[in-house]
Design an enzyme around this catalytic site. Structure first.
Site, PDB file in Angstrom:
ATOM      1  N   GLY A  13       0.830  -1.207   0.000  1.00  0.00           N
ATOM      2  CA  GLY A  13       0.000   0.000   0.000  1.00  0.00           C
ATOM      3  C   GLY A  13       0.861   1.254   0.000  1.00  0.00           C
ATOM      4  N   TYR A 150     -14.458  -2.958  10.620  1.00  0.00           N
ATOM      5  CA  TYR A 150     -13.122  -2.388  10.382  1.00  0.00           C
ATOM      6  C   TYR A 150     -12.301  -2.428  11.674  1.00  0.00           C
ATOM      7  CZ  TYR A 150      -9.592   1.253   9.459  1.00  0.00           C
ATOM      8  OH  TYR A 150      -8.422   1.953   9.316  1.00  0.00           O
TER       9      TYR A 150
HETATM   10  N1  LIG Z   1      -5.879   7.954   6.931  1.00  0.00           N
HETATM   11  C1  LIG Z   1      -6.280   7.649   8.160  1.00  0.00           C
HETATM   12  O1  LIG Z   1      -6.877   8.488   8.863  1.00  0.00           O
HETATM   13  C2  LIG Z   1      -5.998   6.287   8.740  1.00  0.00           C
HETATM   14  C3  LIG Z   1      -6.237   6.099  10.098  1.00  0.00           C
HETATM   15  C4  LIG Z   1      -5.977   4.874  10.659  1.00  0.00           C
HETATM   16  C5  LIG Z   1      -5.490   3.843   9.880  1.00  0.00           C
HETATM   17  N2  LIG Z   1      -5.276   4.041   8.554  1.00  0.00           N
HETATM   18  C6  LIG Z   1      -4.737   2.922   7.788  1.00  0.00           C
HETATM   19  O2  LIG Z   1      -3.589   3.360   7.091  1.00  0.00           O
HETATM   20  C7  LIG Z   1      -3.392   2.562   5.921  1.00  0.00           C
HETATM   21  C8  LIG Z   1      -3.156   3.467   4.728  1.00  0.00           C
HETATM   22  O3  LIG Z   1      -4.233   4.347   4.586  1.00  0.00           O
HETATM   23  P1  LIG Z   1      -4.140   5.789   3.909  1.00  0.00           P
HETATM   24  O4  LIG Z   1      -5.002   6.675   4.725  1.00  0.00           O
HETATM   25  O5  LIG Z   1      -2.740   6.166   3.640  1.00  0.00           O
HETATM   26  O6  LIG Z   1      -4.957   5.496   2.548  1.00  0.00           O
HETATM   27  P2  LIG Z   1      -4.687   5.763   1.007  1.00  0.00           P
HETATM   28  O7  LIG Z   1      -4.044   7.081   0.790  1.00  0.00           O
HETATM   29  O8  LIG Z   1      -5.973   5.469   0.323  1.00  0.00           O
HETATM   30  O9  LIG Z   1      -3.632   4.644   0.644  1.00  0.00           O
HETATM   31  C9  LIG Z   1      -3.962   3.296   0.662  1.00  0.00           C
HETATM   32  C10 LIG Z   1      -2.884   2.543  -0.057  1.00  0.00           C
HETATM   33  O10 LIG Z   1      -3.156   1.143   0.054  1.00  0.00           O
HETATM   34  C11 LIG Z   1      -3.258   0.598  -1.239  1.00  0.00           C
HETATM   35  N3  LIG Z   1      -4.227  -0.500  -1.188  1.00  0.00           N
HETATM   36  C12 LIG Z   1      -5.554  -0.447  -0.934  1.00  0.00           C
HETATM   37  N4  LIG Z   1      -6.085  -1.669  -1.028  1.00  0.00           N
HETATM   38  C13 LIG Z   1      -5.067  -2.504  -1.367  1.00  0.00           C
HETATM   39  C14 LIG Z   1      -4.960  -3.884  -1.624  1.00  0.00           C
HETATM   40  N5  LIG Z   1      -6.046  -4.689  -1.580  1.00  0.00           N
HETATM   41  N6  LIG Z   1      -3.761  -4.399  -1.921  1.00  0.00           N
HETATM   42  C15 LIG Z   1      -2.663  -3.616  -1.990  1.00  0.00           C
HETATM   43  N7  LIG Z   1      -2.689  -2.309  -1.773  1.00  0.00           N
HETATM   44  C16 LIG Z   1      -3.885  -1.757  -1.460  1.00  0.00           C
HETATM   45  C17 LIG Z   1      -3.704   1.750  -2.130  1.00  0.00           C
HETATM   46  O11 LIG Z   1      -3.374   1.538  -3.501  1.00  0.00           O
HETATM   47  P3  LIG Z   1      -4.476   0.873  -4.502  1.00  0.00           P
HETATM   48  O12 LIG Z   1      -5.780   1.536  -4.215  1.00  0.00           O
HETATM   49  O13 LIG Z   1      -3.930   1.172  -5.862  1.00  0.00           O
HETATM   50  O14 LIG Z   1      -4.466  -0.579  -4.202  1.00  0.00           O
HETATM   51  C18 LIG Z   1      -2.848   2.851  -1.532  1.00  0.00           C
HETATM   52  O15 LIG Z   1      -1.521   2.757  -1.988  1.00  0.00           O
HETATM   53  C19 LIG Z   1      -4.614   1.646   5.842  1.00  0.00           C
HETATM   54  O16 LIG Z   1      -4.270   0.391   6.411  1.00  0.00           O
HETATM   55  C20 LIG Z   1      -5.646   2.347   6.718  1.00  0.00           C
HETATM   56  O17 LIG Z   1      -6.590   1.455   7.259  1.00  0.00           O
HETATM   57  C21 LIG Z   1      -5.512   5.249   7.969  1.00  0.00           C
END
Ligand SMILES: NC(=O)c1ccc[n+]([C@@H]2O[C@H](COP(=O)([O-])OP(=O)(O)OC[C@H]3O[C@@H](n4cnc5c(N)ncnc54)[C@H](OP(=O)(O)O)[C@@H]3O)[C@@H](O)[C@H]2O)c1
Length: 244
Positions: A13, A150
């Site tokens: 990711g 989630y």
């Molecule tokens: N942003 C927040 O507030 C927050 C808070 C707590 C936890 N998180 C966690 O942080 C992590 C990253 O989130 P983010 O906020 O940075 O989101 P983001 O900007 O949407 O990035 C998500 C990344 O994961 C990839 N991804 C999604 N589904 C995937 C799959 N099935 N296989 C491989 N890659 C995948 C996406 O690329 P593709 O779509 O091209 O696959 C993208 O590179 C996640 O685990 C999320 O649950 C985020």
């Protein structure tokens, strides 16, 4: 001297958001980084942004064949792994009473099952003394309405870490969970309108969401020798949201 000079890191990711900020920082600190994601276009943009010492592999972390392809690429190009940040994750709201099998399977299929197999498939390549960490969420320790599946799919990660560190102690591989609060990333734009974002921000003592770079620096801490005595922890990085 970079904190990750000569190290090989895999970040699932890593084409967007907080993991992309981490990938960039890891490269700045001397690592070669493999990033994965499903969308080739996002991977191409990330490679351009990072600029050097990065290999992108299109792979869905919920798909075990794709994970094999990811680690085959790492094996061919570098042969070893020092750092694994399993960060690919997905989130969706669904109230109790409206939860479907599809919703449950999507959340657990990536966040719990995909993360487990990512770690398992990386292990044969892991150097002794390496660092594994997974991206959790403060949803797993707060009671945000509509986020039960989630939250549960992220709560398993700390349980994994506790058991795996015991199983991997002879190889001196550490296993931790990096647990962000609200971070301003593209997923936030997809999931929340301005009112919902403002509601979440009202829970943060400083009144503003975290930036991806504020997670990347903590990821660097977990990846590097700065954290050699940190093991089995859930490191919450949320500006104090869960503390008050
Ligand atoms: N942003 C927040 O507030 C927050 C808070 C707590 C936890 N998180 C966690 O942080 C992590 C990253 O989130 P983010 O906020 O940075 O989101 P983001 O900007 O949407 O990035 C998500 C990344 O994961 C990839 N991804 C999604 N589904 C995937 C799959 N099935 N296989 C491989 N890659 C995948 C996406 O690329 P593709 O779509 O091209 O696959 C993208 O590179 C996640 O685990 C999320 O649950 C985020």
């Amino acid at each position: 001297m970079g904190k990750l000079d000569g190290k090989v890191a895999v970040i699932t990711g890593g084409s967007s958001g907080l993991a992309l900020a981490g990938a960039k920082l890891f490269v700045d600190e001397g690592a070669h980084v493999f990033i994965s994601g499903r969308r080739q276009e996002a991977l191409d943009e990330a490679v351009k942004l990072i600029g050097r010492n990065v290999t992108a592999v299109q792979a869905d972390s919920a798909n075990l064949d794709d994970l094999d392809r990811l680690f085959d690429a790492v094996r061919r190009e570098k042969g070893v792994v020092d750092v694994l940040w399993a960060s690919a994750g997905t989130g969706e709201e669904r109230k109790l009473g409206e939860i479907t099998e599809q919703h449950f399977d999507a959340m657990f299929g990536l966040n719990a099952r995909g993360t487990l197999f990512t770690v398992q498939k990386a292990l044969p390549l892991f150097n002794d003394g390496g660092s594994i960490f997974m991206t959790g969420s403060i949803a797993s320790v707060k009671g945000f309405p509509s986020w039960s599946v989630y939250a549960a799919s992220k709560a398993v990660l700390h349980a994994y870490a506790r058991v795996w560190l015991s199983e991997l102690k002879d190889r001196r591989i550490r296993v931790n969970v990096l647990t962000p609060g609200q971070i301003a990333t593209p997923i936030q734009e997809q999931l929340f309108d301005e009112e919902t974002k403002a509601q979440f921000e009202s829970l943060i003592p400083r009144g503003k969401m975290g930036r991806p770079e504020e997670i990347a620096t903590v990821a660097l801490f977990l990846a590097s020798d700065d954290s050699t005595y940190v093991n089995g922890m859930e490191l919450i990085v949320d500006g104090g949201t869960t503390a008050v």
